[in-house]
Design a protein around this motif. Structure first.
Motif, short mmCIF file in Angstrom:
data_model
loop_
_atom_site.label_atom_id
_atom_site.label_comp_id
_atom_site.label_asym_id
_atom_site.label_seq_id
_atom_site.Cartn_x
_atom_site.Cartn_y
_atom_site.Cartn_z
N ILE A 137 43.14 45.43 31.28
CA ILE A 137 43.40 44.32 32.20
C ILE A 137 44.61 44.71 33.05
CG2 ILE A 137 44.02 41.88 32.39
CD1 ILE A 137 42.72 41.53 29.61
N ARG A 138 44.37 44.79 34.37
CA ARG A 138 45.46 45.16 35.28
C ARG A 138 45.72 44.03 36.27
NH1 ARG A 138 44.19 50.23 38.30
NH2 ARG A 138 41.97 49.92 37.85
N THR A 139 46.96 43.72 36.50
CA THR A 139 47.33 42.63 37.41
C THR A 139 47.52 43.15 38.83
OG1 THR A 139 49.65 42.92 36.82
CG2 THR A 139 48.42 41.27 35.59
N CYS A 140 47.50 42.21 39.79
CA CYS A 140 47.58 42.55 41.21
C CYS A 140 48.97 43.06 41.58
CB CYS A 140 47.24 41.30 42.02
SG CYS A 140 47.12 41.61 43.79
N LEU A 187 42.13 42.74 37.29
CA LEU A 187 40.97 43.63 37.24
C LEU A 187 40.68 43.97 35.79
CD1 LEU A 187 38.94 45.26 38.99
CD2 LEU A 187 40.50 47.19 38.80
N VAL A 188 39.46 43.67 35.33
CA VAL A 188 39.07 43.88 33.94
C VAL A 188 38.03 45.00 33.87
CG1 VAL A 188 38.16 42.82 31.84
CG2 VAL A 188 39.49 41.44 33.47
N GLU A 189 38.27 45.97 32.98
CA GLU A 189 37.33 47.07 32.76
C GLU A 189 37.17 47.26 31.25
OE1 GLU A 189 37.85 50.50 35.77
OE2 GLU A 189 39.85 49.61 35.58
N GLY A 190 35.94 47.31 30.77
CA GLY A 190 35.69 47.51 29.35
C GLY A 190 34.48 48.39 29.13
N ASN A 191 34.42 48.99 27.93
CA ASN A 191 33.25 49.82 27.60
C ASN A 191 32.22 49.03 26.80
OD1 ASN A 191 34.59 49.60 25.18
ND2 ASN A 191 34.58 51.80 24.70
N PHE A 192 32.32 47.71 26.85
CA PHE A 192 31.35 46.83 26.21
C PHE A 192 31.16 45.60 27.09
CE2 PHE A 192 35.53 45.65 24.78
CZ PHE A 192 35.53 44.26 24.77
N SER A 193 30.07 44.91 26.91
CA SER A 193 29.84 43.67 27.65
C SER A 193 30.70 42.57 27.05
CB SER A 193 28.35 43.28 27.59
OG SER A 193 27.56 44.25 28.24
N TRP A 202 45.33 25.04 31.30
CA TRP A 202 45.97 25.07 32.61
C TRP A 202 45.57 26.26 33.48
CZ3 TRP A 202 48.58 29.55 31.91
CH2 TRP A 202 49.15 29.81 30.66
N VAL A 203 44.52 26.97 33.09
CA VAL A 203 44.03 28.08 33.91
C VAL A 203 42.51 28.06 33.91
CG1 VAL A 203 43.94 29.82 32.08
CG2 VAL A 203 44.35 30.54 34.43
N THR A 204 41.92 28.55 35.01
CA THR A 204 40.47 28.63 35.12
C THR A 204 40.10 29.84 35.95
OG1 THR A 204 38.47 27.40 35.77
CG2 THR A 204 40.39 27.21 37.21
N SER A 205 38.81 30.22 35.89
CA SER A 205 38.32 31.34 36.68
C SER A 205 36.83 31.15 36.92
CB SER A 205 38.55 32.67 35.96
OG SER A 205 37.97 33.75 36.69
N HIS A 206 36.40 31.46 38.16
CA HIS A 206 34.97 31.33 38.48
C HIS A 206 34.14 32.41 37.79
CE1 HIS A 206 35.81 28.17 41.25
NE2 HIS A 206 36.48 28.94 42.10
N VAL A 207 34.74 33.59 37.57
CA VAL A 207 34.05 34.69 36.90
C VAL A 207 34.64 34.84 35.51
CG1 VAL A 207 33.52 37.15 36.96
CG2 VAL A 207 33.64 35.86 39.09
N THR A 208 33.78 34.88 34.48
CA THR A 208 34.27 34.98 33.10
C THR A 208 33.50 36.00 32.27
OG1 THR A 208 32.84 33.13 32.45
CG2 THR A 208 35.12 32.60 33.06
N VAL A 209 32.61 36.79 32.87
CA VAL A 209 31.83 37.77 32.11
C VAL A 209 31.82 39.10 32.86
CG1 VAL A 209 30.35 36.05 31.01
CG2 VAL A 209 29.67 37.03 33.21
N GLU A 214 31.68 48.17 34.10
CA GLU A 214 31.91 47.53 35.39
C GLU A 214 33.40 47.28 35.63
OE1 GLU A 214 28.05 44.81 36.54
OE2 GLU A 214 29.64 43.90 35.35
N ARG A 215 33.78 47.23 36.91
CA ARG A 215 35.11 46.75 37.29
C ARG A 215 34.93 45.32 37.81
NH1 ARG A 215 38.21 50.75 41.16
NH2 ARG A 215 36.47 50.24 42.51
N VAL A 216 35.55 44.40 37.14
CA VAL A 216 35.34 42.99 37.48
C VAL A 216 36.68 42.36 37.86
CG1 VAL A 216 34.50 40.75 36.67
CG2 VAL A 216 33.40 42.86 35.87
N GLU A 217 36.71 41.73 39.05
CA GLU A 217 37.90 41.01 39.49
C GLU A 217 37.82 39.56 39.02
OE1 GLU A 217 39.83 42.43 43.51
OE2 GLU A 217 37.68 42.21 43.80
#
Length: 666
Positions: A137-140, A187-193, A202-209, A214-217
């Motif tokens: 997990i890498r931050t902006c 930015l999230v990168e993993g070797n598994f789904s 107090w936090v939310t995200s439209h993308v959660t999978v 894959e590289r997922v923002e």
């Protein structure tokens, strides 16, 4: 005799048996040796590879792998995958293939069996170990202004932002200037789904999978109704979607919001005429309505209104008494008490006035955040004589200036006067020029240009029959009108007062024109020629250009009298918008984005001061000052009900320095 015969028979039978036995041994051939099985071997192997086993059987043989493990291990026979292979005595190589499919939670084991001479033996045990899960997990990257850094090569990278090189150990939400709330792109990168299994309220995200590899923002956004006033620390938990017992977690932090407070979009001075019309500096015109802006903060903020009171013998002072501030109206959007309302809310505020029957008047509107408002016992705590106390000046919403009732003379077209660098205002009834010349109404007329008079027509509500011009020394001997630097002319559009500064000998170019009728002198105009006077309106040498020569996905063009019709037709703008601003000498550009994140689209501008986006409340258009002269404008695709074009405006006084007309076409 019988004994002899019996003995002979016995002897014959024995001989026959010996002969038979001798013949049987001769027919068997050489004896078969015992099978020579190799020693058993155990080995760990990598996924996707092969393992080669060398054997030297002394009989015909067969090597096989169990059908139960054939999915992961097989015998490679040339280009064929087989479960068994046969051969004859002698040296041989057995190649075992291993599946590329890596697994996380189960070792795979294969026993290779050799059969020979009616016997079998496990000669090889292969073990393919489990794969270790990894999640990064890498931050902006945060820029010099404290905001998120966009990826200039987004079309190639597929990413909206730039990210830190090293994985984060904790995610901290930020609220950069100009953003709508707490957030942090990661930015999230993993070797598994994976999937986000748990996050704080107090936090939310439209993308959660995300899928393996894959590289997922994820744009982690603060959930406004659940902001903790004093901040909080918690964890984000990610799980393997194929094995929910396996999880990863990372700390996440949200800052306190108790002291968040911002006043936006109000002009420093809100001008009103005597009819209670508001001066709209964007259109350089007087319009019915109010000054409009917003305040952002937590519940408990409070607005205070003050009016300036003049004294006959003494300096003016501020007061918050009800009877003195009754001419000022402040309307505040109510606090949203529903579940959708946030802990921090942005609410619109309207500031207006009533019609003015007398002298010009001033007021001040102050909005205090909840933490400051809680300390206040009354309005007098905020003011000190004629000023707002120093510690409360950052909380001034706007200062109100309302013109006096017009009286005998009015500006025919005040907005055109402003464009021409001229200003016409009524003086207070007790002002020294008014009392010195003993007139009912006094005014001040200021020119900044030699041709300012050309758009400075005055309307007389009381006709004059004569006028006199007096020098700066006051109401003594009038100047010779035939040889004076000031002349007064009547025309079909109104009365024009011309000033010819080259005819005025003194450094201070000031004189007084007194108008009279049969009843005597009734109005005075204090005339000033001052090229340095701060009068709004009109453009200057403001310049906008791309900071880089290698721009991709954006178009910038200057609007001129020669090309404005062509640009309007080409990009879908209204010709009238361009034409009207050109007539007011306002510098204009069009900025077209053909890509969502154009490369190298930063702008170099004369100044990033006093900017705003219009129309009011437009969400698809925003700007980010990167320095005093560097700017990045962002555009998203407008919604179905949004206007297709917008503007980034640069203000100067009560007018414009520049307008950038913006439109996304991607």
């Amino acid at each position: 005799m019988k004994r002899y015969f019996s003995h002979m028979v016995t002897t014959l039978l024995a001989g026959a048996c010996l002969v038979a036995a001798s013949c049987s041994k001769s027919d068997e051939g050489p004896k078969i040796p015992e099978p020579n099985f190799p020693d058993a071997v155990s080995q760990s192997v990598e996924a996707g590879g092969t393992y080669t086993l060398n054997i030297e059987p002394n009989q015909d043989w067969e090597v096989s792998v169990p059908t139960a493990t054939y999915q992961w291990f097989w015998i490679q026979d040339g280009s064929q995958k087989v479960s068994s292979k046969i051969g004859s005595a002698g040296k041989a190589q057995i190649v075992i293939g291993i599946s590329e499919q890596e697994e996380f939670d189960q070792n795979r084991v294969c026993e290779v069996t050799l059969k020979m001479g009616g016997q079998s033996k496990v000669i090889l045990t292969l073990t393919r170990g489990t794969l270790e899960r990894s999640l990064s997990i890498r931050t902006c990257v945060i820029d010099a202004n404290g905001d998120f850094t966009y990826d200039p090569d987004s079309e190639t990278s597929g990413l909206s932002y730039l990210y830190q090189a090293d994985p984060a150990t904790n995610v901290s939400l930020l609220w950069p200037e100009g953003r709508m709330g707490f957030m942090m792109p990661v930015l999230v990168e993993g070797n598994f789904s994976w999937a986000v299994n748990k996050m704080p309220a107090w936090v939310t995200s439209h993308v959660t999978v995300g899928n393996a590899g894959e590289r997922v923002e994820l744009l982690l956004m603060g959930n406004a109704p659940a902001y903790p006033l004093d901040g909080a620390d918690d964890k984000l938990v990610f799980i393997d979607t194929d094995n929910h017992d396996k999880s990863f977690e990372i700390g996440i932090t949200i800052p306190p919001c108790r002291d968040i407070f911002k006043i936006s979009d109000f002009e420093a001075v809100s001008r009103f005429n005597a009819r209670a019309e508001y001066y709209n500096s964007k259109t350089s015109s007087w319009v019915p309505g109010s000054a409009m802006g917003s305040i952002m903060g937590i519940d408990g903020s409070k607005i205070y209104v003050f009016s300036e009171v003049k004294q006959q013998y003494g300096e003016p002072y501020l007061t918050g008494d009800a009877e003195d501030i009754a001419w000022i109206t402040v309307t505040e959007e109510p606090w949203d008490e529903t579940s959708e309302g946030g802990v921090v809310q942005t609410r619109k505020v309207l500031v207006g006035v009533s019609a003015n029957p007398g002298d010009a008047r001033k007021g001040v509107v102050v909005a205090l955040p909840a933490s400051e408002a809680a300390k206040i016992t009354g309005p007098d705590d905020i003011i000190d004589a004629a000023e707002v106390r120093e510690q409360y000046k950052p909380y001034i919403i706007t200062t109100i200036e309302q013109e006096a009732t017009p009286g005998a003379i009015e500006a025919a077209e005040p907005d055109y006067m402003t464009e021409a660098g001229a200003a016409f205002v009524k003086l207070a009834s007790g002002a020294w020029p008014v009392t010195d010349y003993q007139v009912t109404d006094g005014y001040q007329l200021t020119y900044t240009k030699a041709d300012s008079w050309q758009k400075s027509y005055l309307t007389f509500n009381r006709e004059y029959t004569d006028y006199a011009v007096y020098g700066y020394d006051g109401p003594q001997e009038p100047l010779d009108k035939d040889n004076c630097w000031i002349t007064v002319e009547k025309s079909s559009k109104g009365v024009v007062i011309r000033m010819a500064p080259e005819k005025y000998a003194k450094e201070a170019k000031e004189s007084f024109v007194v108008f009279s009728d049969a009843a005597g002198s009734y109005a005075m105009v204090y005339c000033i020629y001052d090229p340095d006077a701060d009068i709004g309106g009109g453009g200057d040498d403001f310049e906008v250009k791309f900071a880089s020569a290698n721009v991709n996905g954006a178009i910038l063009e200057a609007i001129t009298q020669d090309n404005y019709k062509q640009i309007a037709a080409q990009y879908g703008f209204a010709e009238s918008d361009f034409k009207e601003n050109l007539e007011m000498n306002i510098v204009q550009y069009v900025l077209i984005y053909t890509a969502a994140n154009p490369a190298n689209a930063e702008l170099e501008v004369t100044s990033t001061q006093n900017m705003m986006v219009m129309p009011w409340g437009l969400e698809w258009l925003d700007y980010e000052p990167l320095s005093e002269t560097r700017l990045l404008i962002s555009m998203t695709r407008p919604g179905a009900e949004d206007p297709a074009t917008g503007m980034v405006q640069f203000l100067k006084g009560e007018g414009f320095r520049c307008i950038i007309h913006c439109k996304p076409t991607f």
